[in-house]
Design a protein around this motif. Structure first.
Motif, PDB file in Angstrom:
ATOM      1  N   VAL A  21       8.248   5.167  -7.985  1.00  0.00           N
ATOM      2  CA  VAL A  21       7.428   4.869  -6.804  1.00  0.00           C
ATOM      3  C   VAL A  21       5.961   5.058  -7.172  1.00  0.00           C
ATOM      4  O   VAL A  21       5.600   6.046  -7.820  1.00  0.00           O
ATOM      5  N   LEU A  22       5.149   4.112  -6.771  1.00  0.00           N
ATOM      6  CA  LEU A  22       3.706   4.193  -7.010  1.00  0.00           C
ATOM      7  C   LEU A  22       3.026   4.430  -5.669  1.00  0.00           C
ATOM      8  O   LEU A  22       3.069   3.578  -4.787  1.00  0.00           O
ATOM      9  N   PHE A  23       2.435   5.603  -5.532  1.00  0.00           N
ATOM     10  CA  PHE A  23       1.750   5.975  -4.297  1.00  0.00           C
ATOM     11  C   PHE A  23       0.277   5.590  -4.366  1.00  0.00           C
ATOM     12  O   PHE A  23      -0.389   5.832  -5.375  1.00  0.00           O
ATOM     13  N   VAL A  24      -0.229   5.037  -3.266  1.00  0.00           N
ATOM     14  CA  VAL A  24      -1.663   4.783  -3.130  1.00  0.00           C
ATOM     15  C   VAL A  24      -2.173   5.666  -2.000  1.00  0.00           C
ATOM     16  O   VAL A  24      -1.693   5.555  -0.869  1.00  0.00           O
ATOM     17  N   PRO A  25      -3.108   6.575  -2.270  1.00  0.00           N
ATOM     18  CA  PRO A  25      -3.637   7.435  -1.199  1.00  0.00           C
ATOM     19  C   PRO A  25      -4.255   6.597  -0.086  1.00  0.00           C
ATOM     20  O   PRO A  25      -4.814   5.528  -0.327  1.00  0.00           O
ATOM     21  N   VAL A  26      -4.149   7.108   1.134  1.00  0.00           N
ATOM     22  CA  VAL A  26      -4.682   6.349   2.271  1.00  0.00           C
ATOM     23  C   VAL A  26      -6.195   6.438   2.354  1.00  0.00           C
ATOM     24  O   VAL A  26      -6.827   5.654   3.058  1.00  0.00           O
ATOM     25  N   ALA A  55      14.055  -1.459  -2.334  1.00  0.00           N
ATOM     26  CA  ALA A  55      13.407  -1.005  -3.562  1.00  0.00           C
ATOM     27  C   ALA A  55      14.389  -0.953  -4.726  1.00  0.00           C
ATOM     28  O   ALA A  55      13.996  -1.119  -5.883  1.00  0.00           O
ATOM     29  N   ARG A  56      15.656  -0.727  -4.442  1.00  0.00           N
ATOM     30  CA  ARG A  56      16.659  -0.651  -5.510  1.00  0.00           C
ATOM     31  C   ARG A  56      16.878  -1.998  -6.195  1.00  0.00           C
ATOM     32  O   ARG A  56      17.490  -2.049  -7.259  1.00  0.00           O
ATOM     33  N   TYR A  57      16.391  -3.061  -5.591  1.00  0.00           N
ATOM     34  CA  TYR A  57      16.515  -4.396  -6.179  1.00  0.00           C
ATOM     35  C   TYR A  57      15.203  -4.832  -6.825  1.00  0.00           C
ATOM     36  O   TYR A  57      15.005  -6.020  -7.094  1.00  0.00           O
ATOM     37  N   ALA A  58      14.315  -3.878  -7.079  1.00  0.00           N
ATOM     38  CA  ALA A  58      13.027  -4.164  -7.721  1.00  0.00           C
ATOM     39  C   ALA A  58      12.801  -3.159  -8.847  1.00  0.00           C
ATOM     40  O   ALA A  58      13.519  -2.167  -8.977  1.00  0.00           O
ATOM     41  N   ASP A  59      11.797  -3.428  -9.669  1.00  0.00           N
ATOM     42  CA  ASP A  59      11.481  -2.542 -10.785  1.00  0.00           C
ATOM     43  C   ASP A  59      10.584  -1.383 -10.374  1.00  0.00           C
ATOM     44  O   ASP A  59      10.579  -0.336 -11.019  1.00  0.00           O
ATOM     45  N   LEU A  60       9.822  -1.590  -9.308  1.00  0.00           N
ATOM     46  CA  LEU A  60       8.860  -0.580  -8.884  1.00  0.00           C
ATOM     47  C   LEU A  60       8.589  -0.759  -7.403  1.00  0.00           C
ATOM     48  O   LEU A  60       8.484  -1.887  -6.912  1.00  0.00           O
ATOM     49  N   CYS A  61       8.481   0.361  -6.691  1.00  0.00           N
ATOM     50  CA  CYS A  61       8.144   0.340  -5.266  1.00  0.00           C
ATOM     51  C   CYS A  61       6.735   0.890  -5.093  1.00  0.00           C
ATOM     52  O   CYS A  61       6.406   1.957  -5.622  1.00  0.00           O
ATOM     53  N   ILE A  62       5.897   0.173  -4.361  1.00  0.00           N
ATOM     54  CA  ILE A  62       4.508   0.558  -4.138  1.00  0.00           C
ATOM     55  C   ILE A  62       4.303   0.774  -2.644  1.00  0.00           C
ATOM     56  O   ILE A  62       4.685  -0.076  -1.827  1.00  0.00           O
ATOM     57  N   LEU A  63       3.717   1.896  -2.276  1.00  0.00           N
ATOM     58  CA  LEU A  63       3.455   2.168  -0.865  1.00  0.00           C
ATOM     59  C   LEU A  63       2.362   3.205  -0.733  1.00  0.00           C
ATOM     60  O   LEU A  63       2.004   3.880  -1.696  1.00  0.00           O
TER      61      LEU A  63
END
Length: 287
Positions: A148-153, A113-121
């Motif tokens: 970090v962008l969270f998506v609820p399960v 994730a440190r090599y990207a602009d945004l982490c999505i999980l």
């Protein structure tokens, strides 16, 4: 500023395809490269079965059969997600990359994730809790150094990042989250800045009026409005934020995250704790 590289972490959970679809749509609208990361690691149940076998409670043949089943399950899961990524790449006309690694997700995801602009999980409340009390997705938030962008399960979400609600309280982490979300704000159809208990924020922190933040954001996007709500008890702020997000038709909440990743016991700010515990819509957070 632009979102050039998006990292989406996918696993064998039921919501993985939903997270991948939302990430691909976001990548299409921002002309980003989408990197899908899948980590081959044993589940808690599989680890328990392995430990039982290693204690000599299973014969060699059973151990070999167990290892084969695990390998087949991981390969099948990876293949399903890789094919879904390839299909989305064709459908959305986006640049994608598939990464399948063996190891521990809690170590590998932050590094990539440190090599990207945004982490999505995905974020599942009270799931996969670490010794310090943080879930896996929360741990990623506090150790990655990236938003970090969270998506609820649970729930189905049609879009991601078209209409934003920014929770603003003039704090350092709120400013960090807002700044990291500027690429989203600049591309959004509409952004609402919500300030809860504004007079308290101004008096306690000697902060400028929230209207000054609106003036700042309107230099990035013309489609920005503000909402101020007063007399909200501290333990109701997260509920108000999510309720207002639904009311204005937002598909993403932007909020700062108060917390300390290195303490042995979970230490979160009240609103951060409640947002994570009550999450019912996608939420962009930065620490």
């Amino acid at each position: 500023m632009a979102l050039r590289d998006l990292l989406v972490y996918v696993d064998e959970s039921e919501c993985a395809l939903e997270v991948l679809r939302l990430a691909a749509d976001l990548a299409r609208r921002h002309k980003s490269r989408l990197i899908a990361l899948y980590v081959e690691q044993l589940s808690a149940e599989q680890l328990e079965q392995q430990a039982t076998a290693e204690l000599g409670l299973a014969c060699a043949a059973d151990m070999c059969q167990f290892d084969r089943r695990v390998d087949e399950s991981m390969a099948k899961g990876a293949q399903r997600l890789r094919l879904a990524l390839e299909s989305l790449a064709r459908e959305k006309s986006i640049d994608t990359e598939w990464r399948c690694l063996k190891g521990v997700a809690s170590m590998l995801v932050p590094q990539h994730a440190r090599y990207a602009d945004l982490c999505i999980l995905s974020h599942e409340v009270a799931c996969d809790v670490r010794p310090a009390g943080y879930s896996f997705s929360e741990q990623v938030l506090f150790v990655t150094g990236r938003p970090v962008l969270f998506v609820p399960v649970t729930g189905h979400f049609e879009t991601l990042g078209r209409r934003l609600l920014v929770a603003w309280n003039s704090s350092r982490v709120s400013a960090r989250a807002l700044h990291d979300a500027l690429p989203l704000i600049e591309h959004a159809e509409h952004t609402t800045v919500l300030t809860v208990n504004p007079s308290e924020i101004v008096s306690r922190h000697r902060a400028p009026s929230p209207k000054q933040m609106l003036e700042h954001l309107r230099r990035h996007s013309a489609c920005v409005e503000g909402i101020e709500i007063s007399d909200v008890p501290a333990d109701s702020i997260a509920h108000v934020v999510q309720a207002e997000a639904h009311k204005v038709g937002a598909d993403l909440i932007v909020a700062g995250a108060f917390g300390h990743p290195r303490l042995w016991e979970k230490v979160l700010g009240g609103v951060t704790r409640d947002l994570l515990a009550q999450m019912n819509m996608p939420t962009f957070m930065a620490h």
